[in-house]
Design an enzyme around this catalytic site. Structure first.
Site, PDB file in Angstrom:
ATOM      1  N   LYS A 186       0.968  -1.137  -0.039  1.00  0.00           N
ATOM      2  CA  LYS A 186      -0.034  -0.039  -0.041  1.00  0.00           C
ATOM      3  C   LYS A 186       0.932   1.263   0.095  1.00  0.00           C
ATOM      4  CE  LYS A 186      -3.851  -1.924  -0.010  1.00  0.00           C
ATOM      5  NZ  LYS A 186      -3.994  -3.517  -0.128  1.00  0.00           N
TER       6      LYS A 186
HETATM    7  C1  LIG Z   1      -5.367  -4.212   0.471  1.00  0.00           C
HETATM    8  C2  LIG Z   1      -6.949  -3.813   0.510  1.00  0.00           C
HETATM    9  C3  LIG Z   1      -7.642  -4.292   1.513  1.00  0.00           C
HETATM   10  C4  LIG Z   1      -7.320  -5.312   2.573  1.00  0.00           C
HETATM   11  O1  LIG Z   1      -6.193  -4.845   3.265  1.00  0.00           O
HETATM   12  P1  LIG Z   1      -5.063  -5.971   3.871  1.00  0.00           P
HETATM   13  O2  LIG Z   1      -4.357  -5.158   4.899  1.00  0.00           O
HETATM   14  O3  LIG Z   1      -4.274  -6.533   2.869  1.00  0.00           O
HETATM   15  O4  LIG Z   1      -5.911  -6.884   4.732  1.00  0.00           O
HETATM   16  C5  LIG Z   1      -9.111  -3.929   1.504  1.00  0.00           C
HETATM   17  N1  LIG Z   1      -9.551  -3.328   0.565  1.00  0.00           N
HETATM   18  C6  LIG Z   1      -8.923  -2.933  -0.550  1.00  0.00           C
HETATM   19  C7  LIG Z   1      -9.555  -1.982  -1.632  1.00  0.00           C
HETATM   20  C8  LIG Z   1      -7.516  -3.067  -0.701  1.00  0.00           C
HETATM   21  O5  LIG Z   1      -6.873  -2.691  -1.620  1.00  0.00           O
END
Ligand SMILES: *Cc1c(COP(=O)(O)O)cnc(C)c1O
Length: 398
Positions: A186
Site C-alpha cells: 500500500k
Molecule cells: C489491500 C486492500 C484491503 C485489505 O487490506 P489488507 O491489509 O491486505 O488486509 C481492503 N480493501 C482494498 C481495496 C485493498 O486494496
C-alpha cells in the site's frame, strides 16, 4: 506506489526503539516500556494528518473493515452495497460479519456508479461501502446524498488511497467510518496493519474494544478491564506501528513524486488516438498511485496488454482478467465456497447476486488498464517507460 520502495534508517530507528524495550505489545507493561507507545503515537499522527477525531489501529485492512462493520452494527440479514471492482477483502469482511455483499456496477471512475447504487437499494440495505480504488476516489457527494435519503450508513474502504482527498477532506474520513490498509504494497506500509478512522466516539470505542477481545481498556491493567461485549483479536503489534510512524512522515514526499510522474505519463498517453482516462471526481485529490486509462474496444486493450507482455514491461494491470480484483473471476464467491456453515438463505442470496450478469461493469473493465506510478524508478527510467507505453498504445490502436 508502495511505501516499501522508500524504506531506510527512519524505519530502523523506530523499530529499534521497540526492540530495546522488548515490549512488542501495544497494551500494558507500562513500567517496562520506558515511555514507548508506538501504536498510540501513530494513532495520534493519523488523526492529525488525515483530520479525523479517532483512529484505531488493527492488524490489517481486512481486520479494519470487519472491525468497522461490527462497530457500526452491520450483521445478519443486512445488505451492503459494494462495487464489482475491488480487492477480495471487501466482500470477505462483509461475509465475516454475516451480512450480504450486494455487488454493484462501477463506471469509468472505477468506483460505484451512484445510479447503480440507487437501483440496488432494498428494504434490507443497511450500508454503502464505496471503495476508493487505485488511488482515486468515489463520487462522495452523490453517495452521501443517497445515504441521507435512505438513512444508510457510509463506510469508506480507502485502503488503496491513503493521502487522497475529496473536496478538501481526506478519503476515509468522510463517511461514518473509513479504513486504510498498511499491508506491504500500500501507499504507506507497516508490513501488515490497518486502521479504522471515525469522528463518531461510539464507533471508536466499539472498534477499540472489538479489536482486543472486548476489553474496555479502562482498568488499571488488562486483568482489571471489563468486557461490555464480545470481541476478537485484531491487534497491531508495536513493531508494525513503529514502521508506520516512519512511513507517515514520508507520505507528503511520496504523494508529490507520484503526482508529478502521473502527470508526465498522462501527458505522454494523451497523444494516443482514442485513449481516454479514468474519471476522477476531484482531480486535485488523486493520490496518483496509478494511472488508469481506457481503449475504445476490448480488442485494442487485449492487443496492448499482449504487446506489453511481449516487451516484458512490468506493472500492466488488466483487472478484467485478474482473479483478485474483479467479479468475473471470483469463482470462489460465485460458488459460495465457505469453510464454515452459513445460514442457507444468506448463501442463496449471495449466489443469486454475484452470478447475475454485469454488462455495465464488463464494458468498463474490459477496456481498462492501470499502471502503478512507482517511486523506485530513476527519472530516466520513468521517462523511458512513458515513451514505451505511448509507443505500444499507439500500435494497439492502429
Ligand atoms: C489491500 C486492500 C484491503 C485489505 O487490506 P489488507 O491489509 O491486505 O488486509 C481492503 N480493501 C482494498 C481495496 C485493498 O486494496
Amino acid at each position: 506506489m508502495p511505501g516499501y520502495e522508500w524504506f531506510g534508517a527512519e524505519e530502523r530507528k523506530e523499530v529499534n526503539d521497540v526492540l530495546e524495550t522488548g515490549i512488542l505489545m501495544r497494551y500494558g507493561f507500562d513500567a517496562q516500556r520506558k515511555g514507548m507507545w508506538k501504536s498510540k503515537e501513530l494513532e495520534k499522527e493519523i488523526c492529525s494528518y488525515f483530520g479525523c477525531e479517532y483512529a484505531q489501529l488493527v492488524s490489517s485492512g481486512t481486520a479494519a473493515l470487519t472491525t468497522a462493520m461490527a462497530a457500526l452494527g452491520i450483521g445478519y440479514g443486512d445488505e451492503v452495497i459494494m462495487p464489482t471492482f475491488t480487492f477480495v477483502a471487501s466482500f470477505e469482511a462483509v461475509l465475516s460479519v454475516g451480512a450480504i455483499p450486494v455487488l454493484t456496477d462501477v463506471d469509468e471512475s472505477l468506483t460505484l456508479d451512484p445510479k447503480a447504487v440507487e437501483r440496488n437499494i432494498t428494504p434490507r440495505t443497511k450500508m454503502i461501502m464505496p471503495v476508493h480504488m487505485c488511488g482515486s476516489m468515489s463520487y462522495m457527494d452523490e453517495l452521501k446524498a443517497i445515504c441521507q435519503k435512505h438513512n444508510l450508513i457510509l463506510l469508506e474502504d480507502a485502503c488503496q488511497s491513503i493521502g487522497g482527498t475529496y473536496k478538501g477532506k481526506h478519503l476515509g474520513t468522510i463517511g461514518d467510518a473509513g479504513t486504510f490498509s498498511f499491508d506491504f504494497v500500500k501507499i504507506m506500509t507497516c508490513g501488515e496493519g490497518g486502521v479504522v478512522m471515525t469522528n463518531n466516539k461510539d464507533v471508536f470505542i466499539k472498534s477499540d474494544g472489538y479489536s482486543d477481545h472486548g476489553h474496555d481498556h479502562l482498568g488499571v491493567d488488562r486483568g482489571a478491564d471489563l468486557h461490555p461485549f464480545i470481541g476478537y483479536n485484531f491487534r497491531i503489534s508495536e513493531l508494525h506501528a513503529a514502521v508506520g510512524l516512519a512511513q507517515i512522515k514520508r507520505l507528503d514526499k511520496v504523494l508529490e513524486v507520484q503526482r508529478s510522474r502521473h502527470k508526465q505519463l498522462k501527458n505522454a498517453l494523451s497523444d494516443v488516438n482514442g485513449l481516454s482516462f479514468r474519471i476522477v471526481p476531484d482531480e486535485s485529490g488523486d493520490t496518483c498511485s496509478f494511472l488508469s486509462f481506457f481503449f475504445e474496444t476490448e480488442a485494442q486493450t487485449q492487443k496492448f496488454v499482449a504487446l506489453c507482455s511481449e516487451a516484458k514491461l512490468p506493472g500492466i494491470f488488466y483487472w478484467y482478467n485478474n482473479n483478485w480484483h474483479y467479479i468475473r473471476k471470483w469463482d470462489h464467491l460465485k460458488n459460495a465456497v465457505l469453510l464454515n456453515k452459513f445460514p442457507p438463505e444468506t448463501i442463496e442470496k449471495v449466489k443469486q447476486i454475484v452470478n447475475a450478469p454485469f454488462p455495465q461493469s464488463d464494458a468498463v473493465m474490459s477496456r481498462c488498464v492501470s499502471t502503478p506510478i512507482n517511486l523506485g524508478w530513476t527519472d530516466e527510467q520513468f521517462a523511458e517507460r512513458c515513451a514505451k507505453l505511448k509507443e505500444l498504445a499507439a500500435e494497439a490502436v492502429k
